[in-house]
Design a protein around this motif. Structure first.
Motif, short mmCIF file in Angstrom:
data_model
loop_
_atom_site.label_atom_id
_atom_site.label_comp_id
_atom_site.label_asym_id
_atom_site.label_seq_id
_atom_site.Cartn_x
_atom_site.Cartn_y
_atom_site.Cartn_z
N SER A 25 0.85 -1.19 -0.08
CA SER A 25 0.02 -0.13 0.16
C SER A 25 0.85 1.03 -0.04
N LYS A 26 2.00 1.18 0.88
CA LYS A 26 2.81 2.24 0.90
C LYS A 26 3.71 2.54 -0.51
N ALA A 27 4.09 1.45 -1.11
CA ALA A 27 4.83 1.50 -2.50
C ALA A 27 3.93 2.02 -3.53
N PHE A 28 2.87 1.57 -3.57
CA PHE A 28 1.96 2.03 -4.71
C PHE A 28 0.79 3.11 -4.32
N ASP A 29 0.80 3.46 -3.20
CA ASP A 29 -0.21 4.55 -2.84
C ASP A 29 -1.50 4.19 -3.26
N VAL A 30 -2.00 2.66 -2.71
CA VAL A 30 -3.39 2.34 -3.12
C VAL A 30 -3.72 1.33 -2.10
N LYS A 31 -4.73 0.97 -1.81
CA LYS A 31 -5.31 -0.06 -0.89
C LYS A 31 -4.93 -1.37 -1.70
N VAL A 32 -4.50 -2.38 -0.92
CA VAL A 32 -4.43 -3.59 -1.34
C VAL A 32 -4.86 -4.81 -0.47
N LYS A 33 -5.32 -5.76 -0.96
CA LYS A 33 -5.85 -7.01 -0.29
C LYS A 33 -4.96 -8.22 -0.75
N ILE A 34 -4.14 -9.04 -0.13
CA ILE A 34 -3.42 -10.11 -0.41
C ILE A 34 -4.15 -11.50 -0.21
N TYR A 35 -4.13 -12.28 -1.32
CA TYR A 35 -4.96 -13.48 -1.26
C TYR A 35 -3.85 -14.44 -1.78
N SER A 36 -4.26 -15.72 -1.40
CA SER A 36 -3.18 -16.84 -1.97
C SER A 36 -3.77 -17.45 -3.33
N HIS A 37 -2.99 -17.69 -3.94
CA HIS A 37 -3.36 -18.30 -5.61
C HIS A 37 -3.81 -19.86 -5.21
N PRO A 38 -4.83 -20.22 -5.90
CA PRO A 38 -5.48 -21.37 -5.29
C PRO A 38 -4.75 -22.69 -5.77
N GLU A 39 -4.07 -22.45 -6.54
CA GLU A 39 -3.10 -23.57 -7.23
C GLU A 39 -1.75 -23.70 -6.55
N PHE A 40 -1.24 -22.42 -6.73
CA PHE A 40 0.45 -22.48 -6.35
C PHE A 40 0.77 -22.01 -4.97
N ASN A 41 -0.24 -21.55 -4.37
CA ASN A 41 0.04 -21.29 -2.85
C ASN A 41 1.08 -19.99 -2.89
N LYS A 42 0.98 -19.16 -3.79
CA LYS A 42 1.67 -17.82 -3.85
C LYS A 42 0.59 -16.56 -3.73
N PRO A 43 1.37 -15.65 -3.05
CA PRO A 43 0.56 -14.25 -2.89
C PRO A 43 0.04 -13.66 -4.11
N GLN A 44 -1.31 -13.56 -4.03
CA GLN A 44 -1.87 -12.39 -5.21
C GLN A 44 -2.46 -11.36 -4.56
N ILE A 45 -2.24 -10.17 -5.32
CA ILE A 45 -2.52 -8.95 -4.87
C ILE A 45 -3.85 -8.40 -5.59
N CYS A 46 -4.94 -7.90 -4.73
CA CYS A 46 -5.86 -7.07 -5.32
C CYS A 46 -5.77 -5.83 -5.05
N PHE A 47 -5.73 -4.81 -6.02
CA PHE A 47 -5.79 -3.46 -5.63
C PHE A 47 -7.12 -2.82 -5.71
N LEU A 48 -7.43 -2.11 -4.47
CA LEU A 48 -8.70 -1.61 -4.34
C LEU A 48 -8.62 -0.28 -4.53
N PRO A 49 -10.19 0.27 -5.02
CA PRO A 49 -10.15 1.68 -5.09
C PRO A 49 -10.10 2.39 -3.71
N LEU A 50 -9.56 3.84 -3.69
CA LEU A 50 -9.12 4.47 -2.45
C LEU A 50 -10.24 4.49 -1.67
N ASN A 51 -11.55 4.71 -1.91
CA ASN A 51 -12.57 5.03 -1.27
C ASN A 51 -13.29 3.64 -0.43
#
Length: 256
Positions: free
Chosen positions: A229-255
């Motif tokens: 969030s600090k690096a990209f100046d946007v809210k993020v949520k982190i999930y786990s990839h369903p097959e590879f168990n790797k982090p995946q990032i969802c960028f969220l609207p600022l509001n």
């Protein structure tokens, strides 16, 4: 190996980054991430010993123990393969001849050795079927593969790729990164990439630009909601990839 010590870069009216310190070991596959304009391309250029016009640089970069700024360009070419982000070719070379330009510093190679190296690089990227084509007559994606083959033909221990997946379709992006990781597994590979989720699937280590400096580490150290969030100046949520168990990032609207 790449060693960066207290590296700072600035123009007269702008600080690009300050006091970068990190080490990339041999056999490492590292993604360079951050916002547009954060300094990724500038850093890659400096690692190759190229100082952009007007840029003031301080600090030290050691490439396999050697000061990169003290090396001749022909010496750098034997240590590093560097893919710049953008390129507009002047000469309408054949794909074969274009790839062979990567060997300009290897005058000791015979004609047979050059041909073998070019063919191997082309086979690695599955472009051997159009070696005879002219580069002005191929697509942007095909030209990107040719540029990558020109890097691989050098057989360097360090590979620097600035947006290697540019102009490639989504399926081939993944195939390309996997191929590079497999074929260059004994080398130091650093690649910049905008798609941070693709980076999460393939890289082993990460360099993340944030606030004029970098944070380095593994996925668990870099992929945190607070840091991204600090690096990209946007809210993020982190999930786990369903097959590879790797982090995946969802960028969220600022509001949100």
């Amino acid at each position: 190996m790449i060693e960066v010590k207290n590296l700072s870069a600035s123009y007269s009216d702008k600080i690009v980054f300050e006091n970068l310190n990190f080490t990339l070991q041999p056999a490492s596959f590292t993604a360079l991430c951050g916002r547009n304009g954060a300094g990724k391309s500038t850093l890659l250029s400096l690692l190759d010993g190229i100082i952009p016009d007007g840029l003031k640089v301080s600090g030290e970069i050691l490439i396999n123990g050697k000061n990169v700024f003290a090396l001749k360009r022909s010496q750098v070419a034997k240590e590093i393969s560097y893919l710049v982000q953008y390129e507009n070719p002047v000469w309408n070379l054949s794909v074969r001849d274009f790839i062979e330009t990567g060997l300009y510093s290897f005058n000791e190679m015979s004609r047979t050795e050059c041909d073998k190296a070019v063919l191997q690089a082309a086979k690695t990227l599955n472009i051997e079927e159009f070696l005879a084509k002219k580069i002005f007559n191929i697509s942007g994606g095909e030209f990107q593969k040719c540029r990558l083959a020109r890097c691989l033909v050098q057989n360097s221990s360090i590979l620097l790729f600035d947006e290697p997946a540019e102009n490639l379709d989504l399926a081939y992006q993944s195939k390309l990164l996997q191929k590079i990781k497999e074929t260059q597994k004994n080398n130091t590979v650093l690649f910049s990439i905008h798609d941070i989720n693709t980076a999460a699937l393939f890289a082993d280590n990460y360099i993340l630009f944030t606030e004029k400096t970098v944070v380095t580490g593994s996925a668990s150290e870099i992929f945190t909601e607070q840091l991204l969030s600090k690096a990209f100046d946007v809210k993020v949520k982190i999930y786990s990839h369903p097959e590879f168990n790797k982090p995946q990032i969802c960028f969220l609207p600022l509001n949100n």
